[in-house]
Design an enzyme around this catalytic site. Structure first.
Site, PDB file in Angstrom:
ATOM      1  N   GLU A  63      -8.841  -2.489   4.766  1.00 28.66           N
ATOM      2  CA  GLU A  63      -8.612  -1.714   6.178  1.00 28.66           C
ATOM      3  C   GLU A  63      -9.313  -0.437   6.689  1.00 28.66           C
ATOM      4  OE1 GLU A  63      -3.565  -2.141   5.336  1.00 28.66           O
ATOM      5  OE2 GLU A  63      -4.306  -0.604   4.661  1.00 28.66           O
ATOM      6  N   ASP A 106       0.695  -1.143   0.136  1.00 27.51           N
ATOM      7  CA  ASP A 106      -0.060  -0.271  -0.027  1.00 27.51           C
ATOM      8  C   ASP A 106       0.871   1.271   0.041  1.00 27.51           C
ATOM      9  OD1 ASP A 106      -2.620  -1.566   0.145  1.00 27.51           O
ATOM     10  OD2 ASP A 106      -1.791  -2.050   2.033  1.00 27.51           O
TER      11      ASP A 106
END
Length: 247
Positions: free
Chosen positions: A144, A34
């Site tokens: 997330e 990420d």
């Protein structure tokens, strides 16, 4: 299609920085996928005004190696600021004072230690961002964000969240287009909070299941319950500080 989304994200990053009257963008590079994607995005958006910050803190040395591979893959300017001693000084003093009061909670210590590391990184990012006049760009993806798998006022303490609408699978697709090293793309996702820690072991489900859930696809009941419990329990993380009504 994903190439177009990448171009739109780059334009959006430029727009946000321009609207804020600032110069560029900074991201913390962890060595994971990420942050690697965000690093590539901000380098493309601001070729001369982007910075990657590598912040080891009681970390596995491999994470720093991987972060440097991300730096090399896009040519972003970078700094390494080791927070291990800073964290040790702060957290050991907290432990000492609580033990003196007889109120130290050993069971909560591991998570407290890990969250303090995340919040020290946030503080460091903002101190460096202030120096350059940059916005702090976060790395949380849709999975997330939905499950609350981030530290409040830690990695969740940022100005912009460009990946928040993208599933983990979409982030992988984006990474390959952007030129993130393949070994970063395929490594097991981990917040690097303690030895052997992985995201999926800690959450009790997989990113594949969360992605399917977010896309409205069928998943096993056990995984659905875990995902919904994580989402409900982390509601406060996705809100600004809560104020009372005006009395």
């Amino acid at each position: 299609m994903m190439e177009q989304k990448i171009e739109k994200l780059i334009a959006w990053l430029r727009e946000q920085v321009h609207n804020a009257g600032l110069n560029g963008a900074i991201v913390g590079i962890s060595g994971g996928i990420d942050s690697a994607v965000v690093t590539h995005l901000i380098k493309r958006a601001f070729p001369n005004d982007s910075l990657g910050l590598i912040m080891p803190c009681k970390s596995n040395p491999k994470d720093k190696e991987d972060a440097l591979k991300v730096v090399a893959s896009c040519g972003i300017k970078h700094l390494v600021i080791d927070l291990t001693e800073t964290h040790q000084t702060l957290f050991s003093e907290i432990e000492k004072q609580l033990k003196e009061k007889g109120e130290w909670n050993e069971e909560a210590a591991r998570l407290g230690d890990a969250n303090t590391r995340a919040r020290l990184r946030m503080t460091t990012l903002y101190a460096v961002a202030n120096n350059y006049g940059y916005l702090v760009v976060g790395t949380d993806n849709a999975a997330e964000w939905h499950t609350g798998y981030f530290t409040k006022y830690g990695d969740g303490g940022v100005d912009l969240v460009p990946l928040v609408h993208f599933t983990k699978g979409e982030v992988r697709e984006m990474a390959r287009i952007l030129g993130v090293p393949e070994e970063i793309i395929t490594k097991a996702p981990s917040a690097g909070l303690w030895e052997g820690q992985t995201d999926e072991n800690e959450m009790g489900t997989t990113y594949e299941m969360i992605d399917k859930y977010l896309k409205g696809e069928e998943i096993p009941e056990k995984d659905r319950q875990i995902i919904e419990r994580l989402h409900n329990r982390s509601h406060h993380k996705r809100q600004l500080a809560i104020a009372p009504p005006k009395f």
